[in-house]
Design a protein around this motif. Structure first.
Motif, PDB file in Angstrom:
ATOM      1  N   ASP A  43       1.462  -1.356   9.190  1.00 38.79           N
ATOM      2  CA  ASP A  43       2.271  -0.329   9.306  1.00 38.79           C
ATOM      3  C   ASP A  43       1.411   0.544  10.678  1.00 38.79           C
ATOM      4  O   ASP A  43       2.501   1.525  11.051  1.00 38.79           O
ATOM      5  CB  ASP A  43       2.199   0.612   8.332  1.00 38.79           C
ATOM      6  N   ASP A  81       1.070   3.165   3.757  1.00 37.21           N
ATOM      7  CA  ASP A  81       2.102   2.203   4.545  1.00 37.21           C
ATOM      8  C   ASP A  81       3.576   2.599   4.401  1.00 37.21           C
ATOM      9  O   ASP A  81       4.314   2.607   4.973  1.00 37.21           O
ATOM     10  CB  ASP A  81       1.731   0.794   4.377  1.00 37.21           C
ATOM     11  N   TYR A  86      -8.225  -4.318   4.352  1.00 37.21           N
ATOM     12  CA  TYR A  86      -7.179  -5.603   4.315  1.00 37.21           C
ATOM     13  C   TYR A  86      -7.843  -6.697   3.912  1.00 37.21           C
ATOM     14  O   TYR A  86      -7.190  -7.581   3.356  1.00 37.21           O
ATOM     15  CB  TYR A  86      -7.089  -5.610   5.727  1.00 37.21           C
ATOM     16  N   TRP A 146       0.731  -1.174  -0.011  1.00 38.31           N
ATOM     17  CA  TRP A 146       0.062  -0.069   0.117  1.00 38.31           C
ATOM     18  C   TRP A 146       0.878   1.326  -0.122  1.00 38.31           C
ATOM     19  O   TRP A 146       2.147   1.393   0.613  1.00 38.31           O
ATOM     20  CB  TRP A 146      -0.809  -0.033   1.334  1.00 38.31           C
ATOM     21  N   LYS A 149       4.555   5.849   5.444  1.00 42.78           N
ATOM     22  CA  LYS A 149       4.735   5.883   6.983  1.00 42.78           C
ATOM     23  C   LYS A 149       5.936   5.185   7.457  1.00 42.78           C
ATOM     24  O   LYS A 149       6.724   5.493   8.452  1.00 42.78           O
ATOM     25  CB  LYS A 149       3.342   5.255   7.867  1.00 42.78           C
TER      26      LYS A 149
END
Ligand code: BEZ
Ligand code: MG
Length: 586
Positions: free
Chosen positions: A418, A240, A430, A237, A243
């Motif tokens: 994450d 994620d 998810y 993703w 981050k």
């Protein structure tokens, strides 16, 4: 002595005592794991600051990592050293009673120190730590200095003011995007979030951390299946990887057995193989299904991942040590396709399109045979990215056959988590991604893959099976009074959140058959069959209450839940009553 013990020989009694201890330890481990999760206790309210308790939980998590950029060390490390318990890292690794006792001791002190910091300030906390755990005050005071700054920023929230300024067309200061634990410099919120430079991904730290997670994952699979997976499917993703500065990307590179190479401008533009002697295991074939957001943000990274696959495929190594080469050559021989086709591994949506829609199919109950969910995933995600031998960009060329063939070899699927805040039952994404790809593998490989997740954020990075992750989420959130009471404070929206957790859990039954039956039984008992709770839910939000009951009935109807007939009949009655109430009949 019990009759059973009387019948046992001495060594059997000893064995069973050992076995008992082992089980107790395992249970203890699970309880501690649940206890230590950072559990969100409500929704973020735009413009409002966090309360004392949330603040203490967040500060404790922030304090559990080294922050060399701020000159501070992780508090658990300082406490473990002060108590002469060795390194905290070693305590986490030791999966035995002594390790767990040590861990509990350290964590109790950390909790108390943070509570003291919140109630009486850094000086008191430092003095107490020095007396209690011989942590030098000069060391801990640096940490409390950092925590004070964070606490101050958490106590105000300029989001509404910034929104008003943005609407007036005024300048909004930029700030990094991440979660607070990962990067406290995201505070104050209400700034113009900026992403990362894709050429900086994966960062050195992300690549280092990814090695441990990949080793845990591969060793776990080998322990349970007797060998390493020859091919895996990964979900990547965009947010994620922003981050974590590319932890998911780095995990893909480690599986393939390559390292990122930086050019003279410090940009990651190439990869080089990690020698097999150093890797100590085969190179794993990896199919990457990436989100539309990842595709838009990380074009250069998709090219890098595609390059990594091609680089590994061309190494002169044996099939036993290089599954990428083995699979590509096998596919070329079996089907007659060219290398260019057989080497496609980076897939996303068609340009301009996003998502798998598997979530909508599940939520709207629009499927009969489970294959439909996997087929939809492939339809949405079969667009190949990367560059061919001549360097021409593929730009999302449709390659349905290519993706189906690649998935037909997959033995394990995986996604990195994450964030502490968002887990596998918080959002439908998810299950639409990891569930969707797993369902597609199940069809094309004619076997359900092993499904793994990791959370690499906490100090002891863990790899869990999907089933374990769903259990943990259920215990810490959906069925946890601390969580659902926090949600119910938000009234209408809170009930919708509870319903949505149940539906997202159901999504894991639909796509991956990963939910234990007791989960549905306890959801029914907690939210529907408890009269007072049902009344609370249905007066706050009758529509979500009805949907929750309908979802439980659907779980039973589709065979995901073997409920007792009497319970099903009560749920049906309750459903009718709720429906009448909503329609104004009752
Ligand atoms: C992403 O960051 O790529 C993403 C975010 C939400 C849903 C799916 C993907
Ligand atoms: Mg996320």
């Amino acid at each position: 002595m019990s009759p059973l013990e009387q019948r046992m020989t001495k060594s059997e009694t000893e064995l069973s005592a050992e076995e008992r201890d082992r089980r107790v330890l395992k249970l203890y481990e699970q309880v501690v794991e649940i206890e230590q999760r950072l559990i969100p206790t409500g929704l973020h309210v735009f413009g409002s600051a966090s309360n004392e308790r949330e603040c203490a939980d967040l500060l404790r998590m922030v304090a559990s990592f080294d922050r060399p950029e701020c000159g501070t060390r992780a508090l658990p490390d300082m406490v473990a050293e002060g108590l002469n318990l060795g390194t905290y890292e070693a305590i986490l690794e030791a999966q035995d009673e002594e390790g767990w006792r040590g861990r509990e001791r350290v964590e109790t002190i950390v909790r108390k120190a943070i509570a003291l910091f919140v109630s009486e300030g850094g000086e008191s906390a430092s003095r107490w730590l020095e007396a209690e755990a011989r942590v030098p005050a000069v060391e801990s005071s640096k940490l409390f200095g950092l925590l004070s700054r964070i606490r101050e920023q958490l106590s105000t929230n300029p989001e509404l003011e910034s929104l008003a300024r943005a609407l007036r067309g005024e300048y909004i200061e930029p700030g990094p995007g991440a979660d607070i634990v990962q990067n406290p410099f995201i505070l104050p919120t209400g700034r113009n979030t900026h992403a990362v430079n894709p050429y900086a991904v994966p960062s050195v730290v992300a690549y280092t951390r990814a090695e441990r997670v990949v080793n845990l994952l591969l060793e776990r699979h080998r322990g349970e299946h007797g060998r390493y997976p020859r091919a895996m499917a990964l979900v990547l993703w965009g947010l994620d990887n922003i981050k974590t500065q590319g932890e998911g990307v780095a995990q893909a590179l480690w599986l393939l057995g390559v390292r990122p190479v930086r050019d003279s401008m410090n940009r990651v533009t190439e990869v080089e193989p990690v020698p097999l002697e150093k890797l100590g295991r085969p190179r794993i074939d990896v199919v990457m299904t990436v989100s539309g957001i990842f595709r838009d943000l990380f074009g250069a990274t998709m090219t890098l991942l595609d390059k990594a696959v091609r680089c590994v495929a061309e190494l002169e190594e044996s099939d036993e040590w290089n599954y990428v080469r083995r699979n590509i050559r096998g596919e070329m021989a079996a089907t007659g396709v060219e290398f260019e086709e057989a080497a496609l591994r980076v897939y996303s949506n068609a340009p301009g399109s996003y998502g798998t829609n598997v979530n909508f199919m599940v939520m709207d109950s629009q499927w009969e045979h489970a294959d439909a969910l996997g087929d939809l995933f492939v339809t949405r995600k079969c667009f190949a990215y990367g560059r061919d031998r001549e360097g021409r960009a593929l730009e999302g060329r449709e390659a349905r056959e290519g993706l189906s063939r690649a998935l037909s070899r997959v033995e394990a699927t995986y996604q990195n988590i994450d964030s502490f805040e968002i887990g596998v039952t918080d959002v439908d994404h998810y299950f639409e991604y990891l569930g969707g790809v797993s369902k597609a593998v199940e069809k094309h490989a004619s076997a359900r893959p092993a499904i793994y997740l990791s959370d690499a954020l906490s100090r002891d990075a863990r790899v869990r099976s999907l089933e374990e992750t769903v259990r943990l989420e259920t215990r810490t959130k959906t069925l946890n009074p601390k969580w659902y009471e926090g949600m119910l404070k938000h009234g209408f929206r809170g009930v919708a959140e509870i319903e949505s957790h149940v539906t997202n859990t159901f999504g894991w039954s639909a796509t991956a058959d990963a939910v234990d039956h007791w989960v549905y039984t306890e959801v029914a008992e907690t939210f529907v069959l408890d009269e007072r709770m049902l009344e609370r839910l249905s007066s706050l939000n009758p529509h979500s209450a009805r949907s929750l009951v309908a979802r439980l009935l659907e779980a039973e109807g589709r065979g995901f839940w073997a409920a007792e007939a009497e319970m099903v009949s009560r749920l049906r009655d309750i459903f009718s009553t709720l429906e009448d109430r909503i329609e104004g009949v009752a």
